[in-house]
Design an enzyme around this catalytic site. Structure first.
Site, PDB file in Angstrom:
ATOM      1  N   THR A  11       0.841  -1.189   0.000  1.00  0.00           N
ATOM      2  CA  THR A  11       0.000   0.000   0.000  1.00  0.00           C
ATOM      3  C   THR A  11       0.879   1.242   0.000  1.00  0.00           C
ATOM      4  O   THR A  11       2.059   1.195   0.351  1.00  0.00           O
ATOM      5  CB  THR A  11      -0.897   0.070   1.245  1.00  0.00           C
ATOM      6  OG1 THR A  11      -0.073   0.296   2.410  1.00  0.00           O
ATOM      7  CG2 THR A  11      -1.706  -1.195   1.420  1.00  0.00           C
ATOM      8  N   ASP A  12       0.282   2.374  -0.375  1.00  0.00           N
ATOM      9  CA  ASP A  12       0.899   3.643  -0.037  1.00  0.00           C
ATOM     10  C   ASP A  12       0.747   3.808   1.476  1.00  0.00           C
ATOM     11  O   ASP A  12      -0.055   3.120   2.119  1.00  0.00           O
ATOM     12  CB  ASP A  12       0.230   4.782  -0.804  1.00  0.00           C
ATOM     13  CG  ASP A  12       1.138   5.979  -0.982  1.00  0.00           C
ATOM     14  OD1 ASP A  12       2.103   6.132  -0.191  1.00  0.00           O
ATOM     15  OD2 ASP A  12       0.890   6.787  -1.892  1.00  0.00           O
ATOM     16  N   TRP A  13       1.498   4.721   2.045  1.00  0.00           N
ATOM     17  CA  TRP A  13       1.617   4.806   3.493  1.00  0.00           C
ATOM     18  C   TRP A  13       0.306   5.246   4.135  1.00  0.00           C
ATOM     19  O   TRP A  13      -0.264   6.269   3.788  1.00  0.00           O
ATOM     20  CB  TRP A  13       2.760   5.750   3.844  1.00  0.00           C
ATOM     21  CG  TRP A  13       4.097   5.061   3.950  1.00  0.00           C
ATOM     22  CD1 TRP A  13       5.003   5.205   4.965  1.00  0.00           C
ATOM     23  CD2 TRP A  13       4.685   4.111   3.046  1.00  0.00           C
ATOM     24  NE1 TRP A  13       6.105   4.404   4.737  1.00  0.00           N
ATOM     25  CE2 TRP A  13       5.936   3.726   3.576  1.00  0.00           C
ATOM     26  CE3 TRP A  13       4.282   3.538   1.840  1.00  0.00           C
ATOM     27  CZ2 TRP A  13       6.778   2.805   2.949  1.00  0.00           C
ATOM     28  CZ3 TRP A  13       5.118   2.623   1.207  1.00  0.00           C
ATOM     29  CH2 TRP A  13       6.341   2.268   1.763  1.00  0.00           C
TER      30      TRP A  13
END
Length: 927
Positions: free
Chosen positions: A719-721
């Site tokens: 995932t993105d953060w």
């Protein structure tokens, strides 16, 4: 690799990036040979950005700590062949001292789009004219993550002060060149109103950008860059403008007609500078023989042989040859031009020529039918008719080239190229663009038709393709090295993992984890004692794509932004640049660079365009491949992002991309497909946004049906953060705790939980809860664990010696002739120190031993804001505290251990990314 080299930039890397930055400069206008600047001329440089020169956009993609940077005025002054008006330069220098660079306080997305310009007077400009021959005006812009551009002055449009500056300078000077130090194209319609002779985009060139721009201005480098976007006269001319910037929904009504595909098909009159355009200091001519069809390795191709000659007499230069397809309209409808091949010549001396070969696969000319109008739904097809080819130096400057002595490549009847299955189709109704009747000017009437909607059952697809559960065996003594040595299968190895271990391995820790290189984005893999016991190393990721971000303050090389790299139209030099990037990653013991960014530049207002390459998917894919191949050759791995359709930063975590399957496959996913199949990328980062109702991080068709099923990807997906996920079947509301939805979609890693939090995070996400409830199967968890373990075997970390010791080590006390007793705090058991953000504090240790540090901290920013600081004791950085925004709420963060002896110590807070507040630091004795 010695840890002593961490934070030491790679030798020669910055110098080579200067060469690349000069290659990407795009000259759009050069009347009367105003450029290059000549040796007998005195030059007046206007605009504050001459000194405050931008090196990158903002946010994670630009956060590189560099050992130095360059600006334009000082770089021009380094040149012996020209003279700079020193009086004017001093006026700017003095004014900037009184009006310093505004970073908006240093917070996330706080830096303004532009810097306040020095107001000019007629007297200043007249005096400059009296002392010099030519004027150079420098205008700068920035934008970035979480900060879109805006169709207003100071962003996409020039400010009143900037327009006044252009007006005054052009009124007094006969020869004026404007340099645009921007992250993205901006409005240039003002050229119609002022007598500007030259216009040069130098973009953001990294830490050597100032010198690279000066190299081009004085003619040491002949500009050879080409536009990777269409520049229209007005922002409203872009077809996406109508639907851009909404909080919740972004309808892609323009469909496949993005950028030049729209303008060349429907509205050529709206174009100020066409796609692929760029001038040189010299001139070229080219000749192209009729193309030929050939079979290469069992695949039918068309080959173009083009001879390019430098017809100038004064300057060496390079030219870019571009091939565009004009497909038959058929039932699908087609843009009148699509880029299908390009190449850049070597440096040609005056009178020198070169023959270049361009080869195109016939099957790459196919279009995707998402409606079934050709009789082949969910398939790539070639409709019947003549496929025409246009060869030239921009989308406009072309000649039509025959194939095998015929007018184009002829397909007598529809040809099925590849049958696929429906994936990612929209679930709501909207209309999309379609060419109507052909007009007298060769363009087409703009019409709209209904967009096909989802027909398959995503529930049936997921439930019938569930992975089998592996019988859990407990620890059998197998290590990951045994899998690498082929002593056991990876399935046998992962069967050892308990449910707790499976839930732990899918969590990355960070940012600034003490288990990996300080200040980097995340640690994953062996993030618990039991996973370490199985021989899983701890891998590291670092933000990019224009250099390594280390929030601890360690230095790295910052290279040109994606805009500039693509503008080189030279995949060879980009690959060579990223070989060096890969070597610097390896030097810093980092396994994955979080880049390249390869979303399409659908609209000029996207703040993150600087990380991306182009409005064209083919050019984007070629540059992405070069980037990834280079990193792999250098010793690390690339992570293409943001998968997929991240076309605006406003409301980026929730704005739904409502887009057709055809547009996704032919445009928005094409670059990702190319880098996966040809670039060797082993990691993928999903985007924050939903696509047709399903968040990217939990989108099954995106991450499993297409990425792994159709493209054969066998790496890891992260995932993105702090991303959100929703149900892959029923969609609905999203939440960052929905890791069970992420795993079902085969997004393997959640980035990130707090440092030291992967093993104890079960109460903060739904993984184990869903496993118990039956809304996640053990087989799905094991599938992601296999993906992660397989990656770790291929990662550089697997061949690195690791010592999993998060202790800073022993630190000796200070000696004072007179102790600063007024600021000394006693370090008693579990004592909390209250640091001062501006001045050091002192603390006295009575009981020697090893102490674990904890910090109570907060950040006023929103949840995706990123801030960090270093804890400095006795002038040595002993730990990095980092957090995303906490909305001002206090959280506790576990930091490194440190060994202290009796005595007095000085503690300071050093901010590397402002916005964090350290309220208390606690030292707990561990032995």
């Amino acid at each position: 690799m010695s840890e002593q080299l961490i934070g030491v930039p790679l030798e020669g890397f910055a110098e080579f990036s200067r060469k690349v930055a000069a290659e990407g400069a795009v000259l759009l206008k050069n009347d009367f040979n105003t450029l290059p600047l000549q040796s007998d001329e005195v030059i007046s440089v206007f605009g504050r950005v001459q000194q405050d020169y931008y090196r990158s956009g903002t946010g994670s993609g630009g956060s590189v700590n560099v050992s130095y940077t360059t600006n334009l005025i000082d770089s021009l002054m380094e040149k012996d062949q020209i003279k700079i008006n020193q009086t004017l330069a001093s006026i700017y220098k003095d004014w900037i001292l009184e009006h310093p660079f505004d970073n908006g306080g240093g917070g996330w997305a706080a830096e303004p789009w532009h810097q306040k310009e020095m107001p000019l007077t007629k007297a200043i400009v007249q005096e400059a004219k009296n002392q010099s021959d030519k004027a150079v005006i420098v205008i700068g812009r920035t934008a970035g993550e979480d900060q879109d551009n805006a169709a207003e002055q100071g962003s996409y449009l020039l400010t009143g002060d900037e327009l006044k500056m252009i007006e005054l300078v052009t009124d007094h000077f006969d020869r004026v060149a404007v340099v645009l130090n921007t992250s993205n194209i901006i409005d240039t319609s003002w050229l119609q109103n002022y007598n500007v002779q030259a216009l040069l985009y130098t973009w953001h060139g990294g830490m050597e950008g100032g010198r690279a721009a000066s190299d081009v201005l004085v003619g040491e480098v002949t500009p050879s860059g080409k536009l990777t976007d269409t520049i229209a006269y007005a922002i409203d001319d872009y077809p996406a403008t109508t639907n851009y910037g909404d909080d919740l929904k972004n309808i892609y009504a323009e469909d496949i007609y993005v950028g030049y595909r729209y303008f060349e098909t429907f509205a050529p009159e709206k174009v100020q500078f066409p796609f692929g355009f760029g001038l040189s200091y010299t001139t070229f001519e080219f000749n192209c023989a009729p193309a030929q069809t050939k079979t290469v390795d069992g695949t039918e191709h068309i080959e173009f042989n083009v001879t390019v000659k430098n017809t100038g007499s004064a300057y060496a230069g390079k030219e870019v040859i571009q091939v565009y397809l004009e497909a038959p309209q058929g039932k699908l409808g087609q843009p009148t031009r699509s880029l299908v091949a390009f190449t850049k010549t070597k440096l040609l001396q005056p009178g020198e020529e070169e023959s270049v070969l361009l080869r195109i696969r016939i099957d790459s000319l196919a279009s995707y039918d998402d409606a079934g109008v050709t009789g082949y739904r969910s398939a790539y097809v070639l409709e019947s008719g003549h496929y025409l080819f246009h060869v030239g130096t921009s989308v406009r400057e072309t000649i039509q080239v025959n194939v095998d002595q015929e007018t184009g490549y002829f397909v007598p009847e529809i040809r099925l190229i590849k049958q696929l299955e429906e994936a990612l189709a929209p679930i709501e109704q909207f209309k999309r663009m379609m060419p109507g009747k052909k007009l007298a000017n060769g363009c087409y009437q703009l019409t709209y038709v209904d967009t096909p909607q989802r027909q398959i059952s995503i529930r049936d697809r997921i439930e019938t393709r569930m992975p089998e559960e592996l019988e859990q065996t407990g620890d059998q003594g197998f290590k990951l090295q045994d899998v690498a040595d082929r002593k056991v299968s990876i399935e046998t190895f992962v069967s050892q993992f308990s449910d707790q271990e499976l839930a732990t391995i899918i969590r990355g820790e960070g940012m600034s984890s003490p288990l990996v290189t300080s200040g980097t984005a995340s640690a994953f893999g062996g993030v618990s004692d039991s996973l370490l016991n199985y021989g899983l190393p701890v891998a590291s990721t670092a933000d990019g794509p224009s250099g390594i971000r280390m929030d601890s303050g360690e230095k790295a090389t910052q290279v040109p932004i994606g805009t500039l790299l693509a503008a080189t139209w030279d995949e060879k030099i980009v690959e060579e640049l990223y070989v060096l990037e890969g070597k610097e990653l390896a030097r810093n013991q980092i396994d994955l660079l979080l880049g390249p960014g390869i979303n399409l530049r659908r609209h000029p207002l996207n703040g993150r365009n600087f990380e991306y390459f182009s409005e064209d998917p083919f050019l984007t894919g070629v540059m992405a491949i070069a980037n990834s191949r280079g990193i792999v050759k250098g010793g690390a791995h690339a992570t293409p992002k943001h998968f997929a359709v991240n076309s605006q930063e406003h409301s980026r975590t929730k704005v739904n991309a409502v887009v057709s399957e055809r547009a996704l496959r032919q445009l928005y996913l094409k670059g990702f497909e190319m880098i996966i199949k040809e670039g060797g990328a082993k990691g993928v980062m999903t985007a924050y946004n939903p696509i047709n109702g399903h968040w990217s991080a939990s989108n099954y068709d995106l991450n499993t049906t297409i990425l792994r099923g159709e493209w054969g990807f066998d790496g890891i997906v992260m995932t993105d953060w702090w991303a959100h996920m929703n149900d892959p079947i029923d969609a609905g509301e999203s939440d960052r705790r929905n890791t069970h939805h992420m795993i079902r979609a085969q997004n393997d890693l959640y980035m990130v939980v707090a440092n030291y939090g992967a093993e104890v995070n079960s109460s903060q996400d739904h993984t184990l809860e869903a496993l118990e409830a039956g809304t996640l199967t053990r087989g799905e968890l094991q599938r992601s664990a296999i993906n992660i373990c397989r990656f770790l075997i291929d990662a550089p970390v697997f061949n690195r010696n690791q010592t999993f010791n998060d202790s800073f080590g022993k630190l000796a006390p200070l000696t004072f002739s007179e102790e600063p007793t007024d600021r000394v705090q006693n370090l008693e058991p579990n004592q909390k120190l209250k640091p001062n953000s501006k001045e050091p504090i002192f603390f006295k240790v009575e009981e020697a031993g090893e102490y674990r540090m904890f910090a109570d901290l907060s950040s006023p920013g929103a949840d995706l804001a990123q801030t960090s600081c270093n804890i400095v004791i006795n002038n040595q950085t002993v730990a990095t505290a980092q957090t995303n925004g906490t909305d001002g709420k206090t959280i506790k963060q576990k930091l490194q251990r440190i060994e202290l002896t009796q005595g007095l110590y000085e503690l300071k807070i050093k901010f590397t990314k402002p916005g964090i507040v350290i309220e208390e630091i606690q030292f707990i004795k561990v032995n």
